[in-house]
Design an enzyme around this catalytic site. Structure first.
Site, PDB file in Angstrom:
ATOM      1  N   ARG A 209      38.596  17.258  46.618  1.00 13.35           N
ATOM      2  CA  ARG A 209      38.165  17.139  45.225  1.00 13.35           C
ATOM      3  C   ARG A 209      38.802  15.945  44.524  1.00 13.35           C
ATOM      4  O   ARG A 209      38.276  15.466  43.522  1.00 13.35           O
ATOM      5  CB  ARG A 209      38.409  18.462  44.481  1.00 13.35           C
ATOM      6  CG  ARG A 209      37.435  19.557  44.936  1.00 13.35           C
ATOM      7  CD  ARG A 209      37.604  20.860  44.181  1.00 13.35           C
ATOM      8  NE  ARG A 209      38.848  21.533  44.515  1.00 13.35           N
ATOM      9  CZ  ARG A 209      38.972  22.497  45.426  1.00 13.35           C
ATOM     10  NH1 ARG A 209      37.912  22.904  46.101  1.00 13.35           N
ATOM     11  NH2 ARG A 209      40.143  23.038  45.654  1.00 13.35           N
TER      12      ARG A 209
ATOM     13  N   GLU B 240      51.808  28.521  51.403  1.00 13.75           N
ATOM     14  CA  GLU B 240      52.304  29.885  51.208  1.00 13.75           C
ATOM     15  C   GLU B 240      52.629  30.509  52.577  1.00 13.75           C
ATOM     16  O   GLU B 240      53.678  31.096  52.780  1.00 13.75           O
ATOM     17  CB  GLU B 240      51.249  30.691  50.456  1.00 13.75           C
ATOM     18  CG  GLU B 240      51.755  32.050  49.998  1.00 13.75           C
ATOM     19  CD  GLU B 240      50.656  32.826  49.267  1.00 13.75           C
ATOM     20  OE1 GLU B 240      50.979  33.894  48.759  1.00 13.75           O
ATOM     21  OE2 GLU B 240      49.500  32.359  49.231  1.00 13.75           O
TER      22      GLU B 240
END
Lengths: 182, 194
Positions: free
Chosen positions: A69, A106
């Site tokens: 993006r 994560e």
């Protein structure tokens, strides 16, 4: 620094165009979807104008955009301010010789790459992505540019998730965002 | 009268030379990398074009000059290098930009189109609601090879009732005949590579 605290009327329209999609990519995540902003030509143009107004007189010679993006928002800024555009990509996408920077997710790790020779020492760089969450990806981007000898002037995102404190993970570099989402 | 015609022909010739000059410059900035992603492939790397601001600007300008008066309402860019060229065109012509993505990247409800690769298949997705029936669409990618990806893109747009006006790429690999695979849909490219 967040433009959302300013009185610029363009900011509120931009924020209203961003769609929040619950439980994507997994339960509990409220995903900030910028594709709906791209469907509004005026809001998309206003978004780019806000960044261009900020950076056009800062002698930025390179805009680095993070896949994918960052590829949407980085090039229009680069074109408007006279800078080159450098894509920072996932592994094995760039065809030439690259430098790689690993960073933690994560769960597990990922890697960001940049072409050797794209950026030269002492260039002034802007890093662009649609959103900053934990700051891990932007931190890796800063590292790549600094390893090539560039000076990272600022990181620019449309959206910040302030609760994730990504701003503190940018190796001391300033961050400019248009909207915050709590 | 003859002088007027002569002046107009001169202006036209000069404009065509200007386009040719810009295209030659753009072509010269594209780097060929042998054997990527696998042996035998001569990869056309547009990242070196992006490092040349004048060439990148000329690239976008050439597309904008062509499309600004065609009433294009949507520019669809194919992930990921179509995301680099599509948005500047969309911004300049006042169209919306729609990203066409690999599976599981778009967060909302999508429609999917499967297409063939050399070995196996892949899937391209578009958000529902992004494009409406009657939209006039331009599909943008950096390069056309076999045309499989562009065909899938066109199918997605046509399935929601848009009219694909043209496909636009910076580079065409002529020998792979992607142009034929697009059938009647016109293809516009800046650089033809043989």
């Amino acid at each position: 620094m967040s433009a959302c605290h300013s009185d610029d009327p363009r900011i509120h329209a931009i924020k209203s165009k961003i769609r929040v999609v619950p439980n994507f990519p997994k339960p509990g995540i409220m995903f900030q979807d910028v594709t709906t902003l791209l469907l509004d030509p005026k809001a998309f143009k206003d978004t780019m104008d806000l960044f261009v107004e900020r950076y056009k007189n800062k002698n930025i010679s390179v805009v680095a955009g993070i896949e994918a993006r960052g590829f949407i928002f980085g090039p229009p800024i680069a074109l408007a301010i006279g800078a080159k555009f450098v894509p920072l990509r996932k592994p094995r996408k760039l065809p030439g010789e690259v430098i790689s920077e690993e960073y933690t997710l994560e769960y597990g790790r990922d890697c960001l790459e940049m072409h050797i020779g794209a950026v030269e020492p002492n260039e002034r760089a802007l890093v662009v992505d649609d959103l900053i969450a934990t700051g891990g990806t932007l931190c890796a981007a800063i590292s790549l540019l600094e390893r090539a000898g560039a000076e990272v002037v600022e990181c620019a995102c449309l959206i910040e998730l302030p609760d994730l404190k990504g701003r503190e993970r940018l190796k001391g570099k300033p961050l400019y965002v248009l909207v915050e989402s709590h | 009268m003859a002088a007027l015609i002569g002046r107009r022909l001169f202006t036209l010739a000069r404009a065509q030379n200007d386009v040719a000059d810009r295209i030659a410059k753009i072509s010269s900035t594209i780097r060929i990398i042998p054997d990527f992603p696998k042996p035998g492939i001569m990869f056309h790397d547009i990242t070196t074009l992006l490092l040349d601001h004048a060439a990148f600007k000329d690239t976008i300008d050439l597309f904008v000059e062509r499309y600004k008066d065609m009433n294009i309402s949507v520019v669809a860019g194919v992930e990921a290098r179509g995301f680099i060229f599509g948005p500047p065109i969309a911004l300049a012509i006042g169209a919306k930009f729609v990203p066409l993505r690999k599976p599981n990247r778009l967060p909302g409800e999508v429609i999917s189109e499967e297409y063939s690769l050399e070995y196996g298949t892949d899937i391209m997705e578009m958000h529902l609601g992004a494009v409406q029936a009657g939209d006039q669409a331009l599909v943008v990618d950096d390069l056309i090879a076999t045309g499989g990806t562009l065909c899938a893109a066109m199918k997605l747009l046509e399935r929601v009732g848009a009219h694909v006006v043209e496909c636009a790429c910076v580079v065409e690999l002529v020998e792979l005949k992607g142009r034929d695979r697009l059938g009647e849909k016109p293809l516009f490219v800046l650089v033809s590579s043989t």
